[in-house]
Write a protein that holds these residues in place. Structure first.
Motif, PDB file in Angstrom:
ATOM      1  N   ALA A  90       0.817  -1.219   0.000  1.00 50.67           N
ATOM      2  CA  ALA A  90       0.000   0.000   0.000  1.00 50.67           C
ATOM      3  C   ALA A  90       0.851   1.268   0.000  1.00 50.67           C
ATOM      4  CB  ALA A  90      -0.948   0.006   1.192  1.00 50.67           C
ATOM      5  N   VAL A  91       2.162   1.123  -0.102  1.00 52.06           N
ATOM      6  CA  VAL A  91       3.081   2.255  -0.274  1.00 52.06           C
ATOM      7  C   VAL A  91       3.646   2.177  -1.683  1.00 52.06           C
ATOM      8  CG1 VAL A  91       5.239   3.325   0.467  1.00 52.06           C
ATOM      9  CG2 VAL A  91       3.685   2.372   2.171  1.00 52.06           C
ATOM     10  N   GLU A  92       3.438   3.240  -2.473  1.00 58.69           N
ATOM     11  CA  GLU A  92       3.886   3.234  -3.863  1.00 58.69           C
ATOM     12  C   GLU A  92       5.207   3.980  -4.019  1.00 58.69           C
ATOM     13  OE1 GLU A  92       0.966   4.957  -6.386  1.00 58.69           O
ATOM     14  OE2 GLU A  92      -0.483   3.328  -6.129  1.00 58.69           O
ATOM     15  N   PRO A  93       6.318   3.270  -4.268  1.00 60.21           N
ATOM     16  CA  PRO A  93       7.599   3.960  -4.474  1.00 60.21           C
ATOM     17  C   PRO A  93       7.640   4.674  -5.838  1.00 60.21           C
ATOM     18  CG  PRO A  93       7.900   1.631  -3.888  1.00 60.21           C
ATOM     19  CD  PRO A  93       6.473   1.816  -4.280  1.00 60.21           C
ATOM     20  N   HIS A  94       8.172   5.883  -5.833  1.00 56.94           N
ATOM     21  CA  HIS A  94       8.377   6.641  -7.067  1.00 56.94           C
ATOM     22  C   HIS A  94       9.811   7.158  -7.042  1.00 56.94           C
ATOM     23  CE1 HIS A  94       4.163   7.101  -8.640  1.00 56.94           C
ATOM     24  NE2 HIS A  94       3.923   6.651  -7.426  1.00 56.94           N
ATOM     25  N   LEU A  95      10.620   6.743  -8.015  1.00 62.73           N
ATOM     26  CA  LEU A  95      12.028   7.124  -8.047  1.00 62.73           C
ATOM     27  C   LEU A  95      12.204   8.407  -8.855  1.00 62.73           C
ATOM     28  CD1 LEU A  95      13.733   3.644  -8.603  1.00 62.73           C
ATOM     29  CD2 LEU A  95      12.693   4.626  -6.546  1.00 62.73           C
ATOM     30  N   LEU A  96      12.968   9.343  -8.286  1.00 58.86           N
ATOM     31  CA  LEU A  96      13.199  10.638  -8.917  1.00 58.86           C
ATOM     32  C   LEU A  96      14.660  10.762  -9.341  1.00 58.86           C
ATOM     33  CD1 LEU A  96      11.338  12.917  -6.327  1.00 58.86           C
ATOM     34  CD2 LEU A  96      10.466  12.168  -8.551  1.00 58.86           C
ATOM     35  N   ALA A  97      14.870  11.284 -10.542  1.00 60.54           N
ATOM     36  CA  ALA A  97      16.234  11.550 -11.004  1.00 60.54           C
ATOM     37  C   ALA A  97      16.715  12.862 -10.401  1.00 60.54           C
ATOM     38  CB  ALA A  97      16.261  11.628 -12.522  1.00 60.54           C
ATOM     39  N   GLY A  98      18.039  12.988 -10.303  1.00 61.55           N
ATOM     40  CA  GLY A  98      18.599  14.276  -9.897  1.00 61.55           C
ATOM     41  C   GLY A  98      19.297  14.297  -8.558  1.00 61.55           C
ATOM     42  N   GLY A  99      19.241  13.198  -7.809  1.00 61.10           N
ATOM     43  CA  GLY A  99      20.021  13.123  -6.578  1.00 61.10           C
ATOM     44  C   GLY A  99      19.343  13.686  -5.344  1.00 61.10           C
ATOM     45  N   ILE A 100      20.146  13.785  -4.270  1.00 59.88           N
ATOM     46  CA  ILE A 100      19.681  14.248  -2.967  1.00 59.88           C
ATOM     47  C   ILE A 100      19.029  15.627  -3.077  1.00 59.88           C
ATOM     48  CG2 ILE A 100      20.438  14.976  -0.668  1.00 59.88           C
ATOM     49  CD1 ILE A 100      20.447  11.970  -1.025  1.00 59.88           C
ATOM     50  N   GLY A 101      17.902  15.777  -2.415  1.00 61.15           N
ATOM     51  CA  GLY A 101      17.199  17.052  -2.383  1.00 61.15           C
ATOM     52  C   GLY A 101      15.940  17.074  -3.220  1.00 61.15           C
ATOM     53  N   LYS A 102      15.842  16.200  -4.220  1.00 63.34           N
ATOM     54  CA  LYS A 102      14.689  16.218  -5.115  1.00 63.34           C
ATOM     55  C   LYS A 102      13.415  15.767  -4.396  1.00 63.34           C
ATOM     56  CE  LYS A 102      16.818  17.662  -8.776  1.00 63.34           C
ATOM     57  NZ  LYS A 102      16.550  18.983  -9.363  1.00 63.34           N
ATOM     58  N   ALA A 103      13.477  14.690  -3.639  1.00 61.33           N
ATOM     59  CA  ALA A 103      12.289  14.201  -2.943  1.00 61.33           C
ATOM     60  C   ALA A 103      11.835  15.199  -1.891  1.00 61.33           C
ATOM     61  CB  ALA A 103      12.570  12.840  -2.303  1.00 61.33           C
ATOM     62  N   SER A 104      12.782  15.801  -1.189  1.00 60.22           N
ATOM     63  CA  SER A 104      12.442  16.810  -0.185  1.00 60.22           C
ATOM     64  C   SER A 104      11.792  18.023  -0.819  1.00 60.22           C
ATOM     65  CB  SER A 104      13.694  17.236   0.586  1.00 60.22           C
ATOM     66  OG  SER A 104      14.141  16.208   1.441  1.00 60.22           O
ATOM     67  N   ALA A 105      12.320  18.459  -1.963  1.00 51.81           N
ATOM     68  CA  ALA A 105      11.761  19.616  -2.648  1.00 51.81           C
ATOM     69  C   ALA A 105      10.337  19.345  -3.104  1.00 51.81           C
ATOM     70  CB  ALA A 105      12.634  19.999  -3.836  1.00 51.81           C
ATOM     71  N   LEU A 106      10.079  18.136  -3.605  1.00 49.13           N
ATOM     72  CA  LEU A 106       8.731  17.794  -4.053  1.00 49.13           C
ATOM     73  C   LEU A 106       7.746  17.789  -2.888  1.00 49.13           C
ATOM     74  CD1 LEU A 106       6.815  16.897  -6.299  1.00 49.13           C
ATOM     75  CD2 LEU A 106       7.503  14.535  -5.835  1.00 49.13           C
ATOM     76  N   LYS A 107       8.160  17.210  -1.779  1.00 49.85           N
ATOM     77  CA  LYS A 107       7.299  17.178  -0.595  1.00 49.85           C
ATOM     78  C   LYS A 107       6.928  18.583  -0.141  1.00 49.85           C
ATOM     79  CE  LYS A 107       5.484  15.759   3.396  1.00 49.85           C
ATOM     80  NZ  LYS A 107       4.208  15.014   3.497  1.00 49.85           N
ATOM     81  N   LEU A 108       7.910  19.465  -0.063  1.00 49.57           N
ATOM     82  CA  LEU A 108       7.634  20.809   0.430  1.00 49.57           C
ATOM     83  C   LEU A 108       6.874  21.646  -0.598  1.00 49.57           C
ATOM     84  CD1 LEU A 108      10.765  21.755   2.531  1.00 49.57           C
ATOM     85  CD2 LEU A 108       8.696  20.527   3.176  1.00 49.57           C
ATOM     86  N   ALA A 109       7.088  21.370  -1.867  1.00 55.81           N
ATOM     87  CA  ALA A 109       6.295  22.054  -2.890  1.00 55.81           C
ATOM     88  C   ALA A 109       4.821  21.686  -2.729  1.00 55.81           C
ATOM     89  CB  ALA A 109       6.788  21.679  -4.282  1.00 55.81           C
ATOM     90  N   TYR A 110       4.557  20.411  -2.511  1.00 58.38           N
ATOM     91  CA  TYR A 110       3.176  19.955  -2.304  1.00 58.38           C
ATOM     92  C   TYR A 110       2.624  20.497  -0.991  1.00 58.38           C
ATOM     93  CZ  TYR A 110      -0.786  16.839  -1.497  1.00 58.38           C
ATOM     94  OH  TYR A 110      -2.032  16.337  -1.221  1.00 58.38           O
ATOM     95  N   SER A 111       3.418  20.417   0.062  1.00 56.01           N
ATOM     96  CA  SER A 111       2.975  20.885   1.374  1.00 56.01           C
ATOM     97  C   SER A 111       2.681  22.373   1.387  1.00 56.01           C
ATOM     98  CB  SER A 111       4.037  20.578   2.437  1.00 56.01           C
ATOM     99  OG  SER A 111       4.169  19.188   2.627  1.00 56.01           O
ATOM    100  N   SER A 112       3.446  23.136   0.596  1.00 56.73           N
ATOM    101  CA  SER A 112       3.264  24.583   0.601  1.00 56.73           C
ATOM    102  C   SER A 112       1.860  24.955   0.147  1.00 56.73           C
ATOM    103  CB  SER A 112       4.306  25.270  -0.293  1.00 56.73           C
ATOM    104  OG  SER A 112       4.082  24.960  -1.660  1.00 56.73           O
ATOM    105  N   TYR A 113       1.275  24.153  -0.732  1.00 60.46           N
ATOM    106  CA  TYR A 113      -0.106  24.389  -1.150  1.00 60.46           C
ATOM    107  C   TYR A 113      -1.098  23.683  -0.225  1.00 60.46           C
ATOM    108  CZ  TYR A 113      -4.528  23.984  -3.546  1.00 60.46           C
ATOM    109  OH  TYR A 113      -5.860  24.006  -3.827  1.00 60.46           O
ATOM    110  N   GLN A 114      -0.872  22.390  -0.026  1.00 58.89           N
ATOM    111  CA  GLN A 114      -1.849  21.578   0.705  1.00 58.89           C
ATOM    112  C   GLN A 114      -2.080  22.085   2.122  1.00 58.89           C
ATOM    113  OE1 GLN A 114      -0.409  18.370   2.664  1.00 58.89           O
ATOM    114  NE2 GLN A 114      -2.302  17.207   2.834  1.00 58.89           N
TER     115      GLN A 114
END
Length: 280
Positions: A151-175
């Motif tokens: 029930a946890v869907e892994p999604h791999l992001l290119a670009g190295g350290i910082g990309k997953a954190s940036a996506l989370k905070l981009a989403y959180s900034s709106y949500q």
């Protein structure tokens, strides 16, 4: 069979770690210094207790950190002090700069560091959050394998350290900001006896959080976690030379609810607390 360590089994961490058990992983946690609620969750999800962090670091191939954002570096430093050399996944809602500092903390141990972020509600029979991962490719694949067909869907992001954190905070900034703004709007309308009219407007727009007044008490109960996350959003925006005021304002709003940590409030109680300053 992989052994996964979870630091620490909060509502999200315990539920996510338990999904790894479905792929055959052994999941360890550290009861040392943890609350009764954490121990109850660990029993509920069938997590195995390690004697201490030293044992966890020796036995685990992967350690996943899911803790309040303010404690992320402290937790990483504690793991690094045990010379952990496996795969360290920081799944916390932190800024890319903080994620880079955590990577630097782990560097001397030889551990492979993965930047992770969970977007969605804790996994269950009806909810499937996404686990975004960025970092060294081989480590990403190993972590993703832990949650294959769960029930946890892994999604791999290119670009190295910082990309997953940036996506989370981009989403959180709106949500999360939207949730806080909805509470403020509803409180203002309620003060003027116009809450029904506001709801009538909002229900005509099915995507509006203003129609979800039952969620406002949930925001209040989670504000002790969400407020620090919004501070991290502000840091991330500042790093990108973007305006930080809205994220900082959302954190300030949420900080009026910090004394309601995980408490089930009535809507009227949650709105009333918005009238109080944190020091009141």
């Amino acid at each position: 069979m992989t052994t996964l360590g979870i630091l620490h089994p909060g509502s999200m961490g315990a539920a996510v770690a338990a999904q790894a058990k479905r792929t055959g992983a052994t999941v360890l946690w550290c009861p040392e210094g943890r609350s009764g609620a954490s121990k109850k969750r660990a029993r509920r999800y069938g997590l195995a207790a390690a004697t201490d962090l030293s044992e966890m670091s020796q036995r685990c191939e992967v350690i996943l950190s899911l803790c309040p954002p303010a404690n992320a570096e402290e937790v990483a430093a504690a793991v690094a002090a045990e010379s952990f050399s496996g795969v360290y996944v920081d799944g916390n809602a932190i800024s890319p700069a903080r994620m880079a500092r955590i990577s630097a903390i782990m560097l001397p141990t030889g551990a492979a560091v993965v930047d992770g972020s969970v977007i969605g509600s804790p996994p269950s029979e009806s909810k499937t959050p996404r686990l975004y991962l960025s970092g060294p490719e081989s480590a990403l694949v190993a972590v993703a394998h832990l949650f294959e067909d769960t029930a946890v869907e892994p999604h791999l992001l290119a670009g190295g350290i910082g990309k997953a954190s940036a996506l989370k905070l981009a989403y959180s900034s709106y949500q999360k900001t939207s949730r806080a703004l909805a509470a403020i709007a509803y409180a203002l309308a309620s003060d003027h006896g116009l809450q029904d009219e506001l709801l009538d407007i909002a229900t005509g727009r099915t995507t509006s959080y203003l129609a979800e007044t039952a969620y406002i008490p949930k925001v209040a109960a989670r504000a002790w976690r969400w407020a620090p996350e919004m501070r991290e959003v502000a840091d991330a925006l500042d790093e990108a030379s973007l305006p930080t005021e809205l994220a900082e304002a959302a954190a300030s709003v949420m900080e009026r609810w910090v004394d309601s940590r995980d408490e089930p409030l009535e809507l009227s109680e949650a709105l009333a607390q918005l009238h109080k300053l944190p020091q009141d």
